[in-house]
Design a protein around this motif. Structure first.
Motif, PDB file in Angstrom:
ATOM      1  N   ASP A 187     -36.795   1.992 -58.506  1.00 40.34           N
ATOM      2  CA  ASP A 187     -35.529   1.792 -59.196  1.00 40.34           C
ATOM      3  C   ASP A 187     -35.771   1.171 -60.565  1.00 40.34           C
ATOM      4  O   ASP A 187     -36.645   0.313 -60.739  1.00 40.34           O
ATOM      5  CB  ASP A 187     -34.619   0.888 -58.369  1.00 40.34           C
ATOM      6  N   LYS A 237     -28.886   2.467 -62.465  1.00 38.35           N
ATOM      7  CA  LYS A 237     -28.676   3.812 -61.933  1.00 38.35           C
ATOM      8  C   LYS A 237     -29.863   4.752 -62.148  1.00 38.35           C
ATOM      9  O   LYS A 237     -29.811   5.915 -61.751  1.00 38.35           O
ATOM     10  CB  LYS A 237     -27.424   4.432 -62.570  1.00 38.35           C
ATOM     11  N   LYS A 251     -34.206   5.741 -62.270  1.00 39.29           N
ATOM     12  CA  LYS A 251     -35.484   5.565 -61.579  1.00 39.29           C
ATOM     13  C   LYS A 251     -36.619   5.796 -62.573  1.00 39.29           C
ATOM     14  O   LYS A 251     -36.494   6.609 -63.502  1.00 39.29           O
ATOM     15  CB  LYS A 251     -35.623   6.521 -60.396  1.00 39.29           C
ATOM     16  N   ASN A 258     -29.558   7.516 -59.346  1.00 42.65           N
ATOM     17  CA  ASN A 258     -29.098   6.713 -58.218  1.00 42.65           C
ATOM     18  C   ASN A 258     -27.623   6.946 -57.913  1.00 42.65           C
ATOM     19  O   ASN A 258     -27.095   6.420 -56.926  1.00 42.65           O
ATOM     20  CB  ASN A 258     -29.346   5.223 -58.480  1.00 42.65           C
ATOM     21  N   LYS A 317     -31.484  14.333 -58.460  1.00 42.61           N
ATOM     22  CA  LYS A 317     -31.915  13.371 -57.442  1.00 42.61           C
ATOM     23  C   LYS A 317     -33.208  13.825 -56.771  1.00 42.61           C
ATOM     24  O   LYS A 317     -34.086  13.025 -56.451  1.00 42.61           O
ATOM     25  CB  LYS A 317     -30.806  13.180 -56.406  1.00 42.61           C
TER      26      LYS A 317
END
Length: 240
Positions: free
Chosen positions: A15, A19, A21, A41, A48
């Motif tokens: 993370d 929001k 990564k 996220n 994703k």
């Protein structure tokens, strides 16, 4: 802002901010790089899948001030069958972890990329014994980093192995009963024979090998311990 298109495998993701990564990708063109995936996220984020380890894909990257951001991603293979199987995932994550350790940032290595990809394919799509694959992967890795094991002759005196063989933990070399020292561990005849067979067998032919399960586990533990000494790094994954 510069833009580049690369083919790569996601090694890990963490993370980043609220929001996003930060993902590590092993690419053919640029080697191991870190990239930001913005907004993934969020529940319905379209990229994703690109943050998942093992994702093999074509990535479009935007580079600004030395930082990469993934703007597009076309998945080639998810290797879902690895993630969905506990033992396969242990071995798969070990392969990704080891690649992170031995590959330097921003140094392309097409040969190792193909090695990793072929091992992941064998793990995902073949019914081969996973411990056999793990042993083979470590043997290939040792050779790749300059510590390949010579199963034909003692690394000190050069004589062929006719009796017991020992692994010198200082040098990572196989030695005979005359040349071993206090920092050497003895391989059972079954372990030595099994590792020699695995070493001399092509990846796609491993499924034809039949080795006693306990002998195989013991051989894997020996290889793992040797590898950790050679790379000076404790391996967190690979606990069958």
């Amino acid at each position: 802002m510069n833009e580049a298109k690369v083919t790569g495998i996601v090694l890990k993701a963490i993370d980043y901010k609220e929001k996003d990564k930060l993902i590590t990708i092993f690419t053919v063109e640029l080697g191991v790089i870190s990239c930001v995936l913005k907004g993934v996220n969020n529940t319905n984020a379209k990229l994703k899948f690109a943050a998942m380890p093992f994702c093999f894909a074509e990535f479009v990257l935007a580079q600004k001030n030395g930082f990469f951001t993934v703007t597009e991603c076309s998945q080639i293979e998810s290797f879902y069958s690895i993630v969905s199987d506990y033992n396969k995932s242990l071995l798969g994550f070990f392969m990704l972890e080891l690649t992170c350790i031995i590959m330097r940032q921003n140094e392309p290595d097409e040969q190792w990329f193909l090695i990793l990809l072929n091992f992941l394919k064998e793990l995902a799509f073949s019914e081969v014994n996973q411990i056999l694959v793990a042993c083979k992967f470590i043997l290939v890795t040792l050779t790749r980093i300059g510590y390949g094991l010579n199963f034909n002759a003692c690394n000190v005196c050069g004589l062929n192995f006719i009796s017991d063989a020992f692994l010198n933990l200082n040098t990572g070399e196989l030695v005979c009963e005359t040349c071993f020292n206090s920092n050497s561990i003895k391989l059972t005849k079954q372990e030595f024979a099994s590792l020699k067979i695995i070493n001399n067998t092509e990846l796609t032919k491993l499924k034809t090998i039949k080795i006693n399960a306990e002998v195989l586990k013991s051989a894997l533990l020996t290889l793992k311990n040797n590898l950790e000494l050679r790379i000076n790094h404790k391996i967190k994954s690979l606990f069958f």
